[in-house]
Design a protein around this motif. Structure first.
Motif, PDB file in Angstrom:
ATOM      1  N   PHE A 174      99.576 -55.469  25.202  1.00  0.00           N
ATOM      2  CA  PHE A 174     100.147 -55.181  23.888  1.00  0.00           C
ATOM      3  C   PHE A 174     100.039 -56.420  22.994  1.00  0.00           C
ATOM      4  O   PHE A 174     101.043 -57.045  22.635  1.00  0.00           O
ATOM      5  N   PRO A 175      98.817 -56.804  22.648  1.00  0.00           N
ATOM      6  CA  PRO A 175      98.628 -58.077  21.936  1.00  0.00           C
ATOM      7  C   PRO A 175      99.354 -58.163  20.601  1.00  0.00           C
ATOM      8  O   PRO A 175      99.808 -59.250  20.213  1.00  0.00           O
ATOM      9  N   ALA A 176      99.475 -57.068  19.874  1.00  0.00           N
ATOM     10  CA  ALA A 176     100.179 -57.115  18.593  1.00  0.00           C
ATOM     11  C   ALA A 176     101.653 -57.460  18.790  1.00  0.00           C
ATOM     12  O   ALA A 176     102.253 -58.177  17.971  1.00  0.00           O
ATOM     13  N   PHE A 233      90.645 -53.821  32.904  1.00  0.00           N
ATOM     14  CA  PHE A 233      90.478 -54.807  31.839  1.00  0.00           C
ATOM     15  C   PHE A 233      91.079 -54.232  30.557  1.00  0.00           C
ATOM     16  O   PHE A 233      90.877 -53.064  30.234  1.00  0.00           O
ATOM     17  N   SER A 234      91.847 -55.055  29.843  1.00  0.00           N
ATOM     18  CA  SER A 234      92.462 -54.618  28.590  1.00  0.00           C
ATOM     19  C   SER A 234      92.223 -55.655  27.511  1.00  0.00           C
ATOM     20  O   SER A 234      92.295 -56.859  27.761  1.00  0.00           O
ATOM     21  N   CYS A 235      91.914 -55.183  26.305  1.00  0.00           N
ATOM     22  CA  CYS A 235      91.701 -56.075  25.169  1.00  0.00           C
ATOM     23  C   CYS A 235      92.385 -55.482  23.938  1.00  0.00           C
ATOM     24  O   CYS A 235      93.086 -54.472  24.033  1.00  0.00           O
ATOM     25  N   GLN A 236      92.181 -56.104  22.795  1.00  0.00           N
ATOM     26  CA  GLN A 236      92.834 -55.675  21.566  1.00  0.00           C
ATOM     27  C   GLN A 236      92.506 -54.220  21.206  1.00  0.00           C
ATOM     28  O   GLN A 236      93.353 -53.506  20.671  1.00  0.00           O
ATOM     29  N   SER A 290      92.724 -61.318  19.567  1.00  0.00           N
ATOM     30  CA  SER A 290      92.720 -60.425  18.400  1.00  0.00           C
ATOM     31  C   SER A 290      91.468 -60.560  17.554  1.00  0.00           C
ATOM     32  O   SER A 290      91.055 -59.595  16.890  1.00  0.00           O
ATOM     33  N   GLY A 291      90.874 -61.760  17.524  1.00  0.00           N
ATOM     34  CA  GLY A 291      89.755 -62.018  16.627  1.00  0.00           C
ATOM     35  C   GLY A 291      90.179 -62.147  15.184  1.00  0.00           C
ATOM     36  O   GLY A 291      89.330 -62.195  14.274  1.00  0.00           O
ATOM     37  N   ASP A 292      91.474 -62.234  14.935  1.00  0.00           N
ATOM     38  CA  ASP A 292      92.007 -62.235  13.568  1.00  0.00           C
ATOM     39  C   ASP A 292      92.198 -63.674  13.074  1.00  0.00           C
ATOM     40  O   ASP A 292      93.270 -64.264  13.226  1.00  0.00           O
TER      41      ASP A 292
END
Length: 593
Positions: free
Chosen positions: A176-178, A548-551, A234-236
């Motif tokens: 849950f990156p956010a 595997f989990s990402c944004q 996130s790459g943000d």
């Protein structure tokens, strides 16, 4: 709390409602007619709604019981109260979306367990995901996370999303990156003052704090590395740019407070996760310093910000750690009390959690230095900052890797005990005792133990066991890593301890989510959303697959006969480059299933 559940024609009311109505019991019933040989599934759905609490934690700046101008924010309100006006709407959503929620849950579970990772690793990661559903983690009405360290039967344990404990937890930033980014926003935008000083425990509701106690060295420096992690996941870059000045102010405060002479080492007394202050430079907190400097440099270079001063500090710190703190086997602490800006240890202790200096302690101070240090001990967390750097996307070698390998090998050699029957632990022995195996926080293998070392030194914490195991995996020492993990999971096999509740200061203790870092440690799988690069560095050979989990989604990643593949179950992933064991390969060779 207005607890009310319905099943068919049945109603269950809370004990308070029962007392008011004179009812002393209750039942739940669902009328069902079944023909011979037939079957039917009855779904019982339990809902609750406590839209407002009386919980308010943390001091207010005026020292009194200041109330927020908004009545709704005087006390903690759970996130669901901002989405559902009452129990009927919440229960209705639960009822109407049950099939979808169940299917999504099953899809995640099936994907997670479709793996060839060692079973003890899978179990350690999965069991500690229960922490995400425990009272340890709260989400207030505006969507921001706020966390305890753990929780007790009737209350939370150690409030405020404690930064040096949550350093270890690696599950939320990937799943849950956010939500994880809201913790960084609280640290840098709410809990940090103009000079860059952070409090390491956030108030609830989240609001400006009082700066009365020490800043936490490992917590604040770890936050800089975690800002780098959140940016890479996130790459943000715009998210990073918005509070870059706060990140710089934080690092500048750390330098000015703990390394005022710019030696590249933390000389001044520095508070840390062991609830004490270390006096003089040590491997653990210096590794945090180096990791934070490296993270800052990488972020600054990308943003086009000057970093020369920090490059110089990093080089000095590398030399200081390698030349002064490595004893030939592992990294140690050089206890220092002279020539510091701090007042003497007795006076300084008055601001500490454990403030008394008895006559016996004063005699030890004269002979050994301040109490609660580790000196020449082999500390399991002795290069913790370098592990935090690794799982935060800093793949660059910061110090000579041979020294890191030597330290980790020494930790396994000296601190891992397959049987603790002859180990005396005067603190909290139920963590690991008798014929349990476990990894001690610290040992003094050469007979120079301190008379009053840091108070937890004889204990066994699962969060440290997992971070050491993950770090061992990164370095190719998989057998040693798995030995530690098996000992831990054997303790939590359900016979004497709850396999879904690895406790420390409370149940469902956050530090245990360091276990998620073992996925990266044993496979080397990491996705950099800034450069859109997928990394592999397998300790599992040329044939493996892992969750595997990402944004942007989750799925399976692995290798078949040495050929990398990706199979997304939910969402998608944009891959422009693929790096396998340090070498870039033609991205066309990456098989997308």
């Amino acid at each position: 709390h207005g607890l009310e559940g319905r099943a068919g024609g049945g109603v269950f009311r809370s004990p308070a409602d029962q007392r008011r109505s004179g009812v002393t019991g209750g039942s739940i019933f669902v009328p069902v007619n079944l023909a011979a040989g037939a079957s039917r599934t009855v779904v019982l759905q339990l809902s609750w709604y406590s839209g407002q609490s009386n919980i308010r934690l943390g001091e207010d700046p005026d020292g009194g019981a200041q109330q927020d101008p908004s009545p709704a924010m005087q006390f903690y309100r759970p996130w669901y109260s901002s989405r559902f006006p009452g129990i009927e709407e919440l229960a209705g959503y639960w009822r109407d979306h049950y099939d979808t929620l169940k299917a999504n849950t099953r899809r995640f579970s099936d994907c997670f367990y479709d793996t060839t990772l060692p079973p003890e690793v899978v179990e350690a990661v999965a069991a500690n995901l229960t922490i995400l559903k425990s009272p340890t983690i709260l989400r207030q009405a505006d969507g921001k996370l706020w966390c305890w360290e753990g929780c007790c039967d009737g209350h939370g344990s150690c409030h405020g999303s404690c930064t040096h404990v949550w350093n270890y937890a690696q599950a939320i930033p990937h799943l849950f990156p956010a939500l994880e980014r809201t913790l960084r926003e609280t640290e840098f935008e709410v809990n940090q003052n103009a000079e860059g000083r952070q409090v390491f425990r956030a108030s609830l509701p989240i609001r400006p704090p009082v700066y009365r106690f020490h800043a936490a060295t490992d917590g604040q420096l770890g936050g800089i590395m975690k800002a780098h992690r959140e940016w890479r996941i996130s790459g943000d870059t715009e998210w990073l740019r918005t509070f870059w000045p706060k990140v710089k102010a934080s690092l500048d405060y750390c330098v000015a407070t703990w390394d005022p002479d710019h030696k590249g080492a933390l000389m001044e007394p520095h508070h840390n996760t062991y609830d004490i202050e270390f006096w003089g430079p040590d491997g653990m907190c210096t590794s945090f310093y180096l990791g934070a400097l490296k993270a800052f440099i990488l972020m600054g270079e990308h943003l086009g910000e000057p970093t020369d001063h920090y490059q110089s500090l990093l080089q000095k710190g590398i030399s200081a750690m390698q030349e002064s703190l490595f004893n030939g086997e592992y990294f140690i602490q050089k206890i220092t009390t002279e020539g510091l800006n701090s007042v003497n240890p007795i006076e300084a202790a008055k601001m500490s959690i454990r403030s008394d200096y008895s006559e016996e302690a004063k005699a030890i101070l004269a002979a050994e230095g301040p109490k609660y240090q580790y000196g020449n001990g082999c500390l399991s967390d002795g290069v913790l900052g370098l592990w935090i750097a690794k799982v935060s996307g800093i793949d660059n070698e910061i110090i000579d890797n041979k020294l890191v390998v030597s330290h980790l090998a020494s930790v396994h050699k000296y601190n891992f005990r397959p049987d603790l029957s002859d180990h005396a632990n005067p603190q909290r022995p139920t963590f690991a005792m008798r014929n349990d195996g476990g990894l001690l926080l610290c040992s003094w293998p050469h007979g120079d133990a301190l008379s009053l070392p840091f108070v937890y030194s004889n204990e066994v914490w699962t969060g440290i066991e997992y971070q050491v195991a993950s770090h061992l995996m990164f370095q190719g020492m998989t057998d040693e890593a798995l030995e530690i993990v098996r000992a831990c999971r054997t303790r939590y096999d359900g016979s004497t301890r709850n396999p879904y509740d690895e406790y420390e200061c409370g149940h469902w203790y956050a530090r245990a989510m360091s276990s998620y870092g073992m996925i990266q440690g044993i496979t080397g799988i990491r996705y950099d959303a800034v450069t859109k690069t997928l990394y592999y560095d397998s300790m599992m050979g040329d044939d493996f697959k892992t969750f595997f989990s990402c944004q942007t989604g989750y799925g399976l990643v692995g290798m078949e006969n040495g050929n990398p593949f990706v199979k997304m179950t939910v969402g998608s992933i944009d891959i422009k480059k693929c790096v396998v064991s340090g070498s870039e390969i033609d991205v066309a060779k990456l098989k997308i299933l």
